[in-house]
Structure formats: structure tokens, C-alpha cells
Enzyme design. Structure first.
Site, PDB file in Angstrom:
ATOM      1  N   GLN A  88       0.792  -1.282  -0.110  1.00 48.98           N
ATOM      2  CA  GLN A  88       0.000   0.029   0.048  1.00 48.98           C
ATOM      3  C   GLN A  88       0.773   1.225  -0.019  1.00 48.98           C
ATOM      4  O   GLN A  88       0.338   2.430  -0.229  1.00 48.98           O
ATOM      5  CB  GLN A  88      -0.912   0.094   1.218  1.00 48.98           C
ATOM      6  N   ASP A  91       6.291   4.588  -1.166  1.00 53.27           N
ATOM      7  CA  ASP A  91       7.583   4.944  -1.239  1.00 53.27           C
ATOM      8  C   ASP A  91       8.398   3.774  -2.159  1.00 53.27           C
ATOM      9  O   ASP A  91       7.761   2.596  -2.320  1.00 53.27           O
ATOM     10  CB  ASP A  91       8.290   4.839   0.201  1.00 53.27           C
ATOM     11  N   HIS A 106      -1.394   1.320  -4.346  1.00 50.78           N
ATOM     12  CA  HIS A 106      -1.594   2.635  -4.450  1.00 50.78           C
ATOM     13  C   HIS A 106      -0.781   3.603  -5.267  1.00 50.78           C
ATOM     14  O   HIS A 106      -0.824   4.573  -4.932  1.00 50.78           O
ATOM     15  CB  HIS A 106      -1.731   3.090  -2.842  1.00 50.78           C
ATOM     16  N   CYS A 133       3.053  17.244 -20.071  1.00 46.33           N
ATOM     17  CA  CYS A 133       3.229  15.823 -20.251  1.00 46.33           C
ATOM     18  C   CYS A 133       3.956  15.277 -21.422  1.00 46.33           C
ATOM     19  O   CYS A 133       3.878  15.899 -22.485  1.00 46.33           O
ATOM     20  CB  CYS A 133       1.553  15.285 -20.390  1.00 46.33           C
ATOM     21  N   CYS A 136       1.293  14.027 -24.327  1.00 44.42           N
ATOM     22  CA  CYS A 136       0.444  14.759 -24.842  1.00 44.42           C
ATOM     23  C   CYS A 136       0.643  16.488 -24.840  1.00 44.42           C
ATOM     24  O   CYS A 136       0.077  17.140 -25.347  1.00 44.42           O
ATOM     25  CB  CYS A 136      -0.853  14.543 -24.467  1.00 44.42           C
ATOM     26  N   GLU A 200       1.020  -3.585  16.656  1.00 43.08           N
ATOM     27  CA  GLU A 200      -0.195  -3.727  17.848  1.00 43.08           C
ATOM     28  C   GLU A 200      -1.433  -4.524  16.980  1.00 43.08           C
ATOM     29  O   GLU A 200      -1.189  -4.168  15.845  1.00 43.08           O
ATOM     30  CB  GLU A 200      -0.770  -2.478  18.363  1.00 43.08           C
ATOM     31  N   ALA A 216       8.422  -4.194  12.976  1.00 37.11           N
ATOM     32  CA  ALA A 216       8.809  -5.067  11.801  1.00 37.11           C
ATOM     33  C   ALA A 216      10.308  -5.299  11.461  1.00 37.11           C
ATOM     34  O   ALA A 216      10.389  -6.268  11.269  1.00 37.11           O
ATOM     35  CB  ALA A 216       8.496  -4.044  10.429  1.00 37.11           C
TER      36      ALA A 216
END
Ligand code: APR
Length: 230
Positions: A88, A91, A106, A133, A136, A200, A216
């Protein structure tokens, strides 16, 4: 061999210095989602939205992967079965830690999207809606991230991976945003063993066969070593 599908959230990057969203002092306690993370916000004030993501892009570029990112890359490299990482996070720390073929549901801070033609290119550190862009020429560029009210990317592919998973692990996510929060139930329907690794218990901890509480960077390397047999 066992297929392992992993979902990660902001908590896996917390020890790399990147803020989470819903912890104390989190991003959504400092910004309002409706001001910086919806299509309506972008239509109302593109400069404010770009400013929010430009600041996060600089932070992400300065961040380094931690032991949890590296452990998942080790799992991908050494596990004989398929290992799919769905994140999700926007980074690039999974890739910086050695992971490959990461599914960014995401989107990614490192990519720009043309709201006019759908073209994508590598984002400049500081983006502006006045950037033309390259495909385009329109000045309608936005961060290539999924906002609230938009469909996450590659959902069919993700659901197909979950349907074939033997093990599903959710790491560093509060389980408060769907469809990601429903992935454990999807995997369990396919008979997968579901493990949650989080500081948690998440809002959906009850969907898991096992909840391992902790940071983690400490818990993920131990979990990976267990799977790899050392
Ligand atoms: N180790 C493990 N877990 C941690 C750590 C850590 N060091 N630090 C925080 N956590 C946990 C928190 O306990 C929390 O449950 O990570 C979780 C982060 O939850 P959120 O801040 O809600 O982030 P996330 O679940 O990724 O949010 C999902 O919401 O705003 C949207 O698009 C955004 O992708 C994001 C989505």
C-alpha cells in the site's frame, strides 16, 4: 512449494523514518484527507496537493530500507515457491531493499501521471501541475498515487494471487482501508494460513490465524528465517 503473498503498509517503513498515517502524530493527524488525497482536492488546489506529495517524495528519496524490507527481498530470493509482495506504500523502499516485481496497489511517489492522456513518466523531485506531459503536452500532471474514492491498481491480479496463496502475511498495516483490509479473508477462503505482523493488533487481527506483535525490523527477519529454515 508454498506460495506466499505479503501485504505491507506504512508500518514497514516507519523504522526507515517515514511517517505512518494513523499512529499518534501520523500524517492524517497533520493533514486532512479531503485537502490532499482526493480527486476533488486536486481539482480544487493542485499546488497544495503537489506540495504534500513533493515533501513526501523528498523524504522517501532520503530514506533507506530497513531490515524488514531486506528480509522480504531475502524471502523472494531464497524461497523455492512464489513470493508476491503487494504494498500500500508509495515509497520505493521494497525495491531499494532488493525486492522485485512489487505490486504497488496505491501507486508510487516516483511516478507522474497525466490526468489528460493517462501517460506516465518518472516524476521530478518537485512536481507541478504546470509540468507538461511528455506524451501529449498537456499541463495536467498529478502524482501517480491512488486517492480516496479511486480504485487501487492491479486488483484483479492481487485477488488472483490471494486465491492461490498458501501463506498470507500482512505487515505494518492498521487494517482500516479496504480493499487491502479484506485480503486476509480472501486468502483464508482459499485455505491460506494468515499471519499478521504489526506493532499492535490491527482492526482486522481477528481475520488472522496468528498475530505477531512487534517492530517490523525485528519480527520480519525472524519470520523469514523460520520459513527458510534458518
Ligand atoms: N513495525 C510494525 N508495525 C508498525 C510499526 C513498526 N515499526 N510502526 C507502526 N506500525 C503499525 C501501526 O501499529 C499501524 O497499525 O503500522 C500500522 C500503520 O497503519 P496506518 O498508519 O493506517 O498505515 P496503512 O495501514 O499503511 O494505511 C493504509 O491508508 O491513508 C491510506 O493510502 C494510505 O496506504 C495507506 C492506507
Amino acid at each position: 512449494m508454498q506460495k506466499i503473498v505479503i501485504l505491507t503498509g506504512a508500518g514497514i517503513s516507519a523504522e526507515s523514518g517515514l511517517g505512518t498515517f494513523r499512529d499518534v502524530g501520523g500524517i492524517w493527524q497533520r493533514y486532512r484527507i479531503e485537502d490532499v488525497a482526493t480527486p476533488e482536492a486536486f481539482a480544487r488546489d493542485a499546488d497544495l496537493v503537489h506540495g504534500f506529495y513533493n515533501a513526501r517524495r523528498v523524504q522517501a528519496a532520503e530514506a533507506r530500507p530497513n531490515a524488514a524490507h531486506r528480509a522480504l527481498a531475502r524471502l523472494q530470493a531464497e524461497h523455492a515457491g512464489e513470493v508476491v509482495i503487494v504494498t500500500q506504500n508509495v515509497d520505493g523502499l521494497h525495491e531499494a531493499g532488493g525486492a522485485r516485481d512489487v505490486i504497488h496497489m496505491h501507486g508510487e511517489l516516483a511516478r507522474a501521471l497525466c490526468a489528460a492522456c493517462g501517460g506516465r513518466w518518472e516524476a521530478a523531485a518537485q512536481m507541478s501541475v504546470r509540468d507538461a506531459c511528455p506524451d501529449c503536452g498537456a499541463c495536467a500532471c498529478r502524482p501517480d498515487v491512488v486517492w480516496f474514492g479511486e480504485m487501487p491498481y492491479r486488483m484483479e491480479e492481487i485477488l488472483s494471487h490471494l486465491a492461490g496463496a498458501d501463506i498470507f502475511a500482512a505487515i505494518g498495516t492498521s487494517g482500516q482501508v479496504y480493499p487491502a483490509a479484506g485480503f486476509a479473508q480472501e486468502a483464508a477462503l482459499a485455505g491460506a494460513r494468515c499471519v499478521e505482523i504489526n506493532l499492535e493488533p490491527s482492526a482486522v487481527a481477528g481475520d488472522f490465524d496468528e498475530v505477531r506483535q512487534g517492530r517490523a525490523s525485528e519480527v520480519v527477519p525472524l519470520w523469514v528465517a523460520e520459513i527458510l529454515g534458518g
